[in-house]
Design an enzyme around this catalytic site. Structure first.
Site, short mmCIF file in Angstrom:
data_model
loop_
_atom_site.label_atom_id
_atom_site.label_comp_id
_atom_site.label_asym_id
_atom_site.label_seq_id
_atom_site.Cartn_x
_atom_site.Cartn_y
_atom_site.Cartn_z
N LYS A 132 -18.67 44.26 27.40
CA LYS A 132 -17.48 43.81 28.13
C LYS A 132 -16.78 42.66 27.42
O LYS A 132 -17.34 42.02 26.53
CB LYS A 132 -17.86 43.38 29.54
CG LYS A 132 -18.90 42.26 29.59
CD LYS A 132 -19.19 41.88 31.04
CE LYS A 132 -20.20 40.77 31.12
NZ LYS A 132 -20.34 40.22 32.45
N CYS A 164 -17.09 50.73 41.68
CA CYS A 164 -16.97 51.84 40.74
C CYS A 164 -17.59 53.15 41.24
O CYS A 164 -16.99 54.21 41.05
CB CYS A 164 -17.48 51.48 39.35
SG CYS A 164 -18.99 50.52 39.32
N GLN A 214 -12.54 41.96 44.50
CA GLN A 214 -12.13 42.11 43.10
C GLN A 214 -10.77 42.81 43.06
O GLN A 214 -10.53 43.73 43.84
CB GLN A 214 -13.14 42.98 42.36
CG GLN A 214 -14.55 42.42 42.35
CD GLN A 214 -15.53 43.41 41.74
OE1 GLN A 214 -15.60 44.56 42.13
NE2 GLN A 214 -16.29 42.94 40.76
N ASP A 247 -9.82 45.20 41.43
CA ASP A 247 -10.59 46.12 40.62
C ASP A 247 -9.77 47.36 40.26
O ASP A 247 -8.88 47.75 40.99
CB ASP A 247 -11.81 46.57 41.44
CG ASP A 247 -13.00 46.88 40.56
OD1 ASP A 247 -12.87 46.78 39.32
OD2 ASP A 247 -14.06 47.22 41.10
N ARG A 292 -22.69 40.62 47.42
CA ARG A 292 -23.88 40.44 46.59
C ARG A 292 -24.66 39.26 47.13
O ARG A 292 -24.08 38.21 47.43
CB ARG A 292 -23.48 40.17 45.13
CG ARG A 292 -22.69 41.33 44.56
CD ARG A 292 -22.22 41.07 43.16
NE ARG A 292 -21.33 42.17 42.75
CZ ARG A 292 -20.66 42.21 41.61
NH1 ARG A 292 -20.79 41.22 40.75
NH2 ARG A 292 -19.89 43.23 41.32
N HIS A 312 -13.89 49.59 33.36
CA HIS A 312 -13.82 48.73 34.55
C HIS A 312 -12.97 47.54 34.14
O HIS A 312 -13.18 47.00 33.06
CB HIS A 312 -15.18 48.15 34.95
CG HIS A 312 -16.30 49.12 35.07
ND1 HIS A 312 -16.97 49.32 36.25
CD2 HIS A 312 -16.91 49.91 34.16
CE1 HIS A 312 -17.94 50.19 36.06
NE2 HIS A 312 -17.94 50.57 34.80
N HIS A 350 -10.53 51.25 37.93
CA HIS A 350 -11.33 52.03 36.99
C HIS A 350 -10.44 53.04 36.32
O HIS A 350 -9.70 53.77 36.97
CB HIS A 350 -12.50 52.68 37.72
CG HIS A 350 -13.45 51.64 38.24
ND1 HIS A 350 -13.35 51.10 39.50
CD2 HIS A 350 -14.45 50.97 37.62
CE1 HIS A 350 -14.26 50.16 39.65
NE2 HIS A 350 -14.94 50.05 38.53
#
Length: 726
Positions: free
Chosen positions: A542, A409, A456, A458, A438, A588, A460
């Site tokens: 979330k 992000c 991900q 992902d 991570r 997200h 945004h």
RNA sequence: GCCGAUGUAGCUCAAUGGUAGAGCACGGCUUUCGUAAAGCCGGGGUUGAGGGUUCGAGUCCCUCCAUCGGCUCCA
């Protein structure tokens, strides 16, 4: 007088003070013998409880009733605890509840229990069962009870009692009170006697923190389970074994989908060609959806300056779960060496060799660093390892460097912020298959489901406050489409809210606003969801889609999160129709979550037998003999040119062996090519489930499979009798 | 990260402290066969790594690494 209404509509009457057991005995001794509990006006009660001056509906419960079985499991925990205490008298009991599928008992015991101890414990338990001693409840006033527990010297039980509600404390004796029989502080309820607990087995032992606190002493948690009889117990154990065959780690190995290599690193996945096909097919599936839904693709790098993650709050907020920063000059390496050197002999009175070398380099390399270190408290007098480490740590934290990106992000926000935005542009939806890193705790890393490097799907979304609800609902819709397309219907939805705690950033008003938006979006999508306080992301609430793996562990897949905080931190703006600056809201979202975890769960979901559109190899062309080999090669080439993922088996094996191999690899279709097919210019189609679909011309077969793939069907081509099972 | 268990050929597993083996897979040869395993021969190992005990260690002890199951954590 007690009036009891039975399930068959009969009413019987008993004097006050009658026990449920006595009522059942009056109905029939067989029933009283078979029953372990009773349901009284809908409430599960133990049979020694009594009734007075009331009218009730009563139903006897045997072990086949879930609530009664739960009770029996709790009772089994007591029997196990007694057995362990008998074998190891120094055992301190802590807490032993029933859980889903069984029970456990936490104990504090220096002797480390191992599976080799289980038979001894079970033997002892069997003896206790054979004695068929009653579970007898007695209550004492709170003060007296506390006194008794303190005198017994088990701090854990004292602690439990302090946490218990009510004016009295209840104990259960396994036998007659004051008979010297084993007893335990317990709120109950229990089955009538040790002979009634059913068939049990101790399953495993593992460490567990007291009250879940990692700073407290670690206890041993002994797990077991109970079933009404041996047959059902064995069926349960068999079922567990059966489920383990679906394990994605096992199937991934067998089918050559991925590998985890100690030399590469813990939690870092190597996708082998067959697994990579599955992943990129899923990626392409999503890409198609993104175009239709107005997303724009972006690409961003794998590392970024610490400054970026300080701004977003990821660093140092999640410092311990990130790989350490990468520094852009020799400083880092040097500081590292110095750190290592100070760690080497922390308690040394003087400098050790490593420190001396490091200090030598300090002089050689950069006097400025030495000065900086000194202003941070670094001492070159020796023997100040702790102080020096602090100085190094401070300097490292203050230095600029690069972080392997833990989230996408921040970079997407910088793309948003890279040009002026108008309300007419919104919503802007930036999408990327972004790989993040991570540093998960070593004990957590697990196959594909918990890894240290993952990608991900992902995106945004930057939107105006009044677009939030619709955009979130659309994201939820996309996630549900993904799950539905794959036939994954066994999931639950959880709304993660802030709750209490200090791990969250941002103003309370923003959170309240965000949480309301999430609730409205879920409502708009017409989903049932549970709310969980404290399960929010650190920047906002979330919606998580949660599934279970083959041994029942929960994993979060898709997620939709709302964020009022980060746009503020990055000072994101757009010009509204009032010609004034406004703050966009960011969403997200990742329908798969992580490709790694999703594929892991997907492997288990399909047990490796992927639908044709996802299958690494979609058809195996198998020649019967050399006489049909040339034609088999033609078939192979035509299929491949048509875009089918196909493999050729022209080896000298027998056709049965070729079919067996392809079937074990779970290839959807086997095309058997013999002399008949050569003569008829056809292919003979067999599915991995053993169905023989007969002969097709090559165009017929390609057409049928192409359609199956285009529709992303979950079942294979069918004979007249119906779809061949997956 | 914590507690415990496990680690032998590519895979699944054997081997009282006394010569490291089997099946499958792999390679070669023979076989050319019709819907879940043809036959013969062969190559494969610093027994996770490093130390120690012992005349001798896959086996016993220690350290580390990895994996597994829990616990804790999970942006």
């Amino acid at each position: 007088m007690v009036t009891v209404r039975l399930p068959d509509g009969r009413e019987v009457q008993h004097p006050d003070g009658v026990s449920l057991m006595q009522i059942l005995q009056a109905i029939g001794p067989g029933l009283a013998k078979a029953a372990v509990a009773a349901r009284v006006n809908g409430e599960t009660r133990e049979l020694f409880s009594t009734l007075s001056n009331t009218t009730v509906e009563l139903q006897a419960l045997k072990l086949d009733d879930p609530a009664a079985l739960q009770m029996a499991r709790h009772s089994t925990a007591h029997v196990m605890a007694e057995a362990i205490c008998a074998l190891w008298p120094q055992t301190k009991l802590v807490y032993g509840p029933p859980v889903d599928g069984g029970f456990y008992y936490d104990i504090d015991l220096d002797h480390k229990l191992t599976p080799e101890d289980f038979p001894r414990i079970e033997e002892r338990m069997a003896a206790i069962v054979k004695e068929d001693r009653p579970f007898t409840r007695y209550e004492v006033p709170r003060d007296a009870g506390m006194k008794k527990l303190v005198a017994e010297g088990n701090d854990y039980k004292v602690d439990n009692a302090q946490r218990a509600d009510g004016d009295v404390l209840s104990f259960y004796v396994t036998g007659q009170p004051n008979s010297g029989c084993w007893e335990d502080l317990c709120k109950g309820p229990h089955v009538p006697s040790t002979g009634r607990i059913g068939a049990f087995k101790i399953l495993q032992v593992a460490g567990a923190y007291h009250h879940g606190d990692a700073n407290k002493k670690q206890l041993q948690r002994v797990y077991g389970t109970t079933f009404p009889d041996k047959k059902l117990l064995q069926a349960h154990l068999d079922q567990i074994e059966e489920a383990k065959k679906r394990d994605h780690r096992k199937i991934g190995q067998e089918l050559g989908l991925f590998t985890l290599d100690a030399m590469v690193g813990t939690g870092l996945v190597l996708w082998k060609p067959r697994g990579a096909v599955i992943r990129y097919t899923l990626e392409n599936f999503i890409r198609g959806e993104l175009v239709r839904r107005g997303y724009q693709p972006v690409y961003t790098p794998h590392i970024g300056r610490l400054e970026l993650y300080r701004t977003s709050g990821h660093f140092p907020y999640y410092k311990d779960s990130q790989y350490p920063p990468i520094f852009d000059n020799d400083t880092a390496r040097f500081l590292n060496d110095l750190w290592e050197a100070t760690v080497e002999r922390k308690d040394a009175a003087g400098f050790n060799a490593g420190e001396q070398r490091a200090l030598q380099r300090l002089d050689d390399l950069d006097p400025e660093i030495r000065t900086t270190l000194k202003t941070r408290g670094f001492s070159d007098e020796g023997g100040k390892a702790d102080r020096n480490q602090n100085a190094i740590r401070t300097m490292l934290a203050e230095s600029d460097g690069y972080l392997l990106k833990p989230m996408n992000c921040p970079m997407h926000m910088r793309i948003y912020g890279s040009e002026p935005r108008s309300y007419r542009d919104l919503p802007i939806r930036l999408a990327e298959f972004g790989t993040v890193y991570r540093y998960e705790q070593s004990g957590e890393v697990n196959g594909l489901t918990r890894v240290r490097g993952f990608t991900q799907d992902d995106a945004h979304l930057f939107c105006t406050p009044d677009q939030v609800e619709q955009e979130m609902a659309d994201c939820v819709d996309l996630t549900r489409l993904v799950l539905k397309t794959l036939g994954m219907n066994d999931y639950r939805v959880r709304i993660g809210l802030r709750g209490d705690g200090d791990k969250f950033i941002g103003a309370r008003e923003d959170w309240d606003q965000a949480e309301e938006a999430v609730r409205r979006a879920v409502k708009k999508a017409d989903m049932s969801a549970t709310e969980a306080a404290g399960e929010a992301a650190f920047y906002g609430p979330k919606i998580d889609f949660i599934v279970k793996d083959c041994i029942g562990r929960d994993w979060q897949l898709g997620t939709v999160q709302i964020d009022y905080n980060n746009p503020k931190r990055f000072n994101l703006r757009y010009i509204g129709d009032d010609n004034a600056e406004h703050r966009p809201v960011m969403i997200h979202r990742a329908p798969f979550g992580s490709l790694e975890r999703f594929c892991g769960i997907l492997i288990e979901h399909f047990e490796g037998a992927f639908p044709t559109w996802l299958a690494p190899v979609q058809a195996a062309v198998c020649s019967v003999s050399e006489k049909s080999e040339a034609y088999a090669r033609d078939v192979f080439a035509l299929c491949q040119q048509a875009g089918l993922r196909v493999e050729l088996d022209a080896s000298s094996e027998r056709i049965g062996a070729k079919i067996r191999r392809a079937t074990l690899e779970k290839t959807p279709y086997v095309l058997v090519i013999g002399e008949q097919e050569v003569a008829g210019r056809s292919v003979n189609v067999r599915t991995r489930s053993g169905a023989q679909l007969g002969n097709f011309t090559i165009p017929e077969f390609l057409h049928a499979v192409a359609q199956e793939i285009a529709e992303r069907r979950l079942t294979l081509l069918a004979t007249a009798s119906g779809a061949a099972p997956g």
